[in-house]
Design an enzyme around this catalytic site. Structure first.
Site, PDB file in Angstrom:
ATOM      1  N   HIS A   1      -1.451 -12.071   6.957  1.00  0.00           N
ATOM      2  CA  HIS A   1      -2.778 -11.457   6.830  1.00  0.00           C
ATOM      3  C   HIS A   1      -3.356 -11.609   5.428  1.00  0.00           C
ATOM      4  O   HIS A   1      -4.263 -10.875   5.039  1.00  0.00           O
ATOM      5  CB  HIS A   1      -2.755  -9.997   7.285  1.00  0.00           C
ATOM      6  CG  HIS A   1      -2.890  -9.883   8.765  1.00  0.00           C
ATOM      7  ND1 HIS A   1      -2.076 -10.579   9.621  1.00  0.00           N
ATOM      8  CD2 HIS A   1      -3.766  -9.207   9.549  1.00  0.00           C
ATOM      9  CE1 HIS A   1      -2.437 -10.321  10.863  1.00  0.00           C
ATOM     10  NE2 HIS A   1      -3.461  -9.491  10.857  1.00  0.00           N
TER      11      HIS A   1
ATOM     12  N   ASP B   1      -5.453   0.773   5.369  1.00  0.00           N
ATOM     13  CA  ASP B   1      -6.397   1.134   6.433  1.00  0.00           C
ATOM     14  C   ASP B   1      -5.969   0.558   7.781  1.00  0.00           C
ATOM     15  O   ASP B   1      -6.328   1.080   8.832  1.00  0.00           O
ATOM     16  CB  ASP B   1      -7.792   0.571   6.129  1.00  0.00           C
ATOM     17  CG  ASP B   1      -8.414   1.236   4.927  1.00  0.00           C
ATOM     18  OD1 ASP B   1      -7.924   2.293   4.513  1.00  0.00           O
ATOM     19  OD2 ASP B   1      -9.404   0.689   4.402  1.00  0.00           O
TER      20      ASP B   1
ATOM     21  N   GLU C   1     -12.336   8.164   1.187  1.00  0.00           N
ATOM     22  CA  GLU C   1     -12.843   6.793   1.038  1.00  0.00           C
ATOM     23  C   GLU C   1     -14.365   6.871   1.026  1.00  0.00           C
ATOM     24  O   GLU C   1     -14.953   7.954   0.915  1.00  0.00           O
ATOM     25  CB  GLU C   1     -12.335   5.865   2.153  1.00  0.00           C
ATOM     26  CG  GLU C   1     -10.904   5.411   1.950  1.00  0.00           C
ATOM     27  CD  GLU C   1     -10.566   4.109   2.679  1.00  0.00           C
ATOM     28  OE1 GLU C   1     -11.470   3.468   3.251  1.00  0.00           O
ATOM     29  OE2 GLU C   1      -9.372   3.736   2.681  1.00  0.00           O
TER      30      GLU C   1
HETATM   31  P1  FAD Z   1       1.530 -12.144   4.255  1.00  0.00           P
HETATM   32  O1  FAD Z   1       0.113 -12.564   4.268  1.00  0.00           O
HETATM   33  O2  FAD Z   1       2.421 -12.717   5.272  1.00  0.00           O
HETATM   34  O3  FAD Z   1       2.151 -12.385   2.790  1.00  0.00           O
HETATM   35  C1  FAD Z   1       1.468 -11.939   1.636  1.00  0.00           C
HETATM   36  C2  FAD Z   1       2.259 -12.344   0.382  1.00  0.00           C
HETATM   37  O4  FAD Z   1       3.462 -11.584   0.316  1.00  0.00           O
HETATM   38  C3  FAD Z   1       2.690 -13.811   0.363  1.00  0.00           C
HETATM   39  O5  FAD Z   1       2.708 -14.267  -0.955  1.00  0.00           O
HETATM   40  C4  FAD Z   1       4.096 -13.752   0.929  1.00  0.00           C
HETATM   41  O6  FAD Z   1       4.877 -14.859   0.505  1.00  0.00           O
HETATM   42  C5  FAD Z   1       4.593 -12.446   0.372  1.00  0.00           C
HETATM   43  N1  FAD Z   1       5.555 -11.775   1.263  1.00  0.00           N
HETATM   44  C6  FAD Z   1       5.428 -11.516   2.579  1.00  0.00           C
HETATM   45  N2  FAD Z   1       6.526 -10.868   3.024  1.00  0.00           N
HETATM   46  C7  FAD Z   1       7.334 -10.722   1.958  1.00  0.00           C
HETATM   47  C8  FAD Z   1       8.614 -10.131   1.776  1.00  0.00           C
HETATM   48  N3  FAD Z   1       9.284  -9.559   2.788  1.00  0.00           N
HETATM   49  N4  FAD Z   1       9.164 -10.168   0.538  1.00  0.00           N
HETATM   50  C9  FAD Z   1       8.493 -10.727  -0.495  1.00  0.00           C
HETATM   51  N5  FAD Z   1       7.295 -11.302  -0.381  1.00  0.00           N
HETATM   52  C10 FAD Z   1       6.714 -11.295   0.833  1.00  0.00           C
HETATM   53  N6  FAD Z   1      -4.348  -4.076   1.864  1.00  0.00           N
HETATM   54  C11 FAD Z   1      -4.342  -2.830   1.359  1.00  0.00           C
HETATM   55  O7  FAD Z   1      -3.721  -2.570   0.339  1.00  0.00           O
HETATM   56  N7  FAD Z   1      -5.042  -1.831   1.978  1.00  0.00           N
HETATM   57  C12 FAD Z   1      -5.716  -2.027   3.145  1.00  0.00           C
HETATM   58  O8  FAD Z   1      -6.314  -1.103   3.671  1.00  0.00           O
HETATM   59  C13 FAD Z   1      -5.712  -3.325   3.704  1.00  0.00           C
HETATM   60  N8  FAD Z   1      -6.328  -3.565   4.870  1.00  0.00           N
HETATM   61  C14 FAD Z   1      -6.281  -4.813   5.413  1.00  0.00           C
HETATM   62  C15 FAD Z   1      -6.882  -5.030   6.649  1.00  0.00           C
HETATM   63  C16 FAD Z   1      -6.840  -6.275   7.233  1.00  0.00           C
HETATM   64  C17 FAD Z   1      -7.516  -6.494   8.560  1.00  0.00           C
HETATM   65  C18 FAD Z   1      -6.196  -7.338   6.552  1.00  0.00           C
HETATM   66  C19 FAD Z   1      -6.185  -8.695   7.137  1.00  0.00           C
HETATM   67  C20 FAD Z   1      -5.587  -7.138   5.316  1.00  0.00           C
HETATM   68  C21 FAD Z   1      -5.614  -5.873   4.733  1.00  0.00           C
HETATM   69  N9  FAD Z   1      -5.012  -5.609   3.505  1.00  0.00           N
HETATM   70  C22 FAD Z   1      -5.010  -4.340   3.001  1.00  0.00           C
HETATM   71  C23 FAD Z   1      -4.397  -6.690   2.723  1.00  0.00           C
HETATM   72  C24 FAD Z   1      -2.920  -6.798   3.023  1.00  0.00           C
HETATM   73  O9  FAD Z   1      -2.226  -5.678   2.524  1.00  0.00           O
HETATM   74  C25 FAD Z   1      -2.307  -8.035   2.347  1.00  0.00           C
HETATM   75  O10 FAD Z   1      -3.002  -9.177   2.670  1.00  0.00           O
HETATM   76  C26 FAD Z   1      -0.835  -8.178   2.760  1.00  0.00           C
HETATM   77  O11 FAD Z   1      -0.217  -9.122   1.940  1.00  0.00           O
HETATM   78  C27 FAD Z   1      -0.739  -8.604   4.192  1.00  0.00           C
HETATM   79  O12 FAD Z   1       0.563  -8.414   4.670  1.00  0.00           O
HETATM   80  P2  FAD Z   1       1.257  -9.552   5.506  1.00  0.00           P
HETATM   81  O13 FAD Z   1       2.490  -8.950   6.059  1.00  0.00           O
HETATM   82  O14 FAD Z   1       0.338 -10.165   6.453  1.00  0.00           O
HETATM   83  O15 FAD Z   1       1.615 -10.546   4.302  1.00  0.00           O
END
Ligand code: FAD
Length: 500
Positions: free
Chosen positions: A84, A149, A260
């Protein structure tokens, strides 16, 4: 997990010997596997890895990273949580993407415990979604205190950034509510760390953008969960009054549980995918405010309650709202379950998916803006760029939080001032139309730079090392030293584009 399918030609960046390792059967070179991890939620950046690993255990990840580290030509490795990210942060061009979610498929659990020293806590896999952490802890009447969120994000993914929402002012970001982690470093070492043991790695990883290790387990603080929430929105036609009230509300000890706020205007309607709060009968009144003012501001607050406090909650809220300057009569209330409140974005996602509007480009820009300049930011960005240009499509969040809830030893970067605002420009666009919104993002960053507004990007993305150095400021040297210590061969999360 099927890893058969059309196989790409062998990518010379991976040594052939990788096929003799224990996890080789869980390594996929198929075009489908590669395509599934080469993009992300942002839909703007793609990068093909040479292979995808579906690990059966943390041991597979240790073996993979150790193998890369000991190769004459180390290859990139990126943990992918739920993908994400918005700018390709979880990709590993020519390297190996580790699909962390496959650890869940292989039986990873969520364990809830209590100790006299720590209170209640949950040990959860880094690959777990926050919604699953919530469900599992609610079975014990408990819940984490700090949220995002949206809950369909992995624990490892949000801890690599910060994990912020309307609870942050009160409980700190998610990274401030972690007691211990298991981390696999860029040398392939499996290390348990906390504030007290291996603390350098612990603080490096929190907000560390995946640069120092792969989080395979995190111990998360839990508290008694409420059962219901009073969820209130109030509308303002004046930004100064809106922010003054927000700042007042976050300053009250033991007051609200969530604060918020968002902009409401024609290009960013009161109801959107993030939350559908207002009923159709409210819409004409809101539309008339928008047509009079251009932008109005929606303050959003929540107070948790349960059976014990059900009889006093309304009185408490009335007390908290005394003296607020919202437009008289423009206060709207809902009473929902704690779970439904925390999971409020999911229904919007489902609706957008049905319309084919979820998997579209998302040129998001998230900023932390110092309190002392938020009024200038309103005039220069919200009014003069966003309203005037009329390009925006999507929610625009703006709410304050406190520096004192963050631990400065962590890698996460925030402004210097005690109070700062989280601003989220959550755009979506047509498939080939994100460039225009991204140019607007650039214009906003340029405006802040020229006006001397010392913003910090959240979920940062930069193109040059100078920009990263500026972003990290006084933390840059420590960030570099930690990289040299825990990932000296620059193997991990290259999609962040910090080190080349
Ligand atoms: P990924 O996109 O899979 O990875 C993100 C990064 O973290 C990459 O660099 C990856 O290599 C690294 N990573 C992933 N897993 C690990 C692990 N286990 N150990 C070490 N590194 C790792 N953020 C907020 O803070 N608050 C919000 O309210 C919020 N709302 C969101 C709503 C939506 C619809 C979306 C799409 C994103 C939102 N985000 C929010 C952003 C979100 O927190 C970050 O984009 C987060 O990184 C997404 O998590 P993911 O598991 O998809 O990570």
């Amino acid at each position: 997990m099927s890893i058969v399918g059309e196989v790409k030609t062998w990518n010379p960046s991976l040594p052939y010997e990788i096929l003799s390792l224990d996890f080789a059967a869980r390594l996929s070179f198929s075009s489908d596997s590669v395509a599934a991890v080469s993009g992300d939620f942002g839909g703007m950046v793609t990068g093909d890895p040479a292979a995808v690993l579906y690990p059966a255990s943390a041991g597979d990840v240790v073996e993979l990273i150790e193998f890369s580290y000991n190769s004459s030509c180390p290859f990139a490795v990126a943990a992918r949580g739920h993908g994400h990210s918005a700018r390709g942060q979880a990709t590993a061009m020519e390297g190996v993407v580790v699909d962390m979610r496959s650890l869940k498929r292989n039986g990873g659990g969520i364990r809830v415990s209590w100790s006299e020293a720590l209170g209640f806590y949950a040990d959860v896999g880094g690959y777990q979604l926050w919604v699953d952490v919530l469900r599992a802890s609610l079975e014990y009447g408990l819940a984490p205190v700090s949220w995002t969120d949206y809950l369909y994000l992995t624990v490892g993914g949000t801890l690599s950034n910060a994990g912020i929402s309307g609870q942050t002012f009160r409980y700190g970001p998610q990274i401030a509510n972690v007691l211990e982690m298991d981390v696999i470093t860029g040398k392939g070492e499996f290390i348990t760390c906390s504030k007290h043991i291996n603390s350098e790695l612990f603080f490096a990883v929190l907000g560390g953008l995946g640069q120092f290790g792969v989080i395979t387990r995190a111990r998360i603080v839990l508290q008694k969960a409420p059962t219901r929430v009073k969820w209130v929105r109030m509308l303002y036609d004046d930004f100064t009054k809106f922010t003054r009230d927000q700042e007042h509300l976050i300053s009250i000890d033991d007051g609200l549980d969530y604060v918020e706020g968002s902009l409401v205007m024609n290009q960013s309607p009161a109801n959107n995918w993030r939350s559908s709060f207002f009923s159709p009968s409210h819409q004409p009144q809101i539309a008339s405010l928008i047509s009079n003012h251009g932008i109005i501001y929606s303050l959003e607050v929540v107070k948790y309650y349960d059976d014990e406090t059900a009889t006093t909650i309304d009185e408490e809220l009335q007390e908290l709202f005394k003296g607020l300057s919202f437009i008289p009569g423009f206060v709207f209330e809902k009473d929902v379950s704690f779970f439904d409140f925390l999971n409020r974005v999911r229904s919007g996602e489902v609706k957008l998916r049905q319309k084919g509007m979820w998997d579209v480009p998302h040129p998001w820009l998230n900023l932390f803006v110092p309190k002392s300049r938020i009024l200038d930011f309103n005039v220069g960005v919200f009014v003069d760029i966003i309203l005037r240009q009329n390009k925006t499509s999507g929610p625009i969040l703006v709410y304050p939080t406190n520096k004192s809830r963050w631990d400065d030893r962590m890698s996460a970067v925030i402004p210097e001032e005690e109070t700062f605002y989280c601003v989220g420009l959550l755009h979506s666009s047509g498939v080939n139309e994100w460039g225009e919104l991204d140019s607007q993002n650039e214009e906003i960053l340029k405006y802040c730079d020229e006006a001397g507004i010392k913003i910090k990007q959240y979920l940062p993305h930069y193109k040059t090392e100078e920009d990263w150095e500026k972003h990290f400021g006084k933390k840059w040297k420590t960030f570099q030293q930690r990289k040299a210590l825990f990932d000296p061969k620059l193997i991990l999360s290259p999609g962040q584009r910090i080190f080349s």
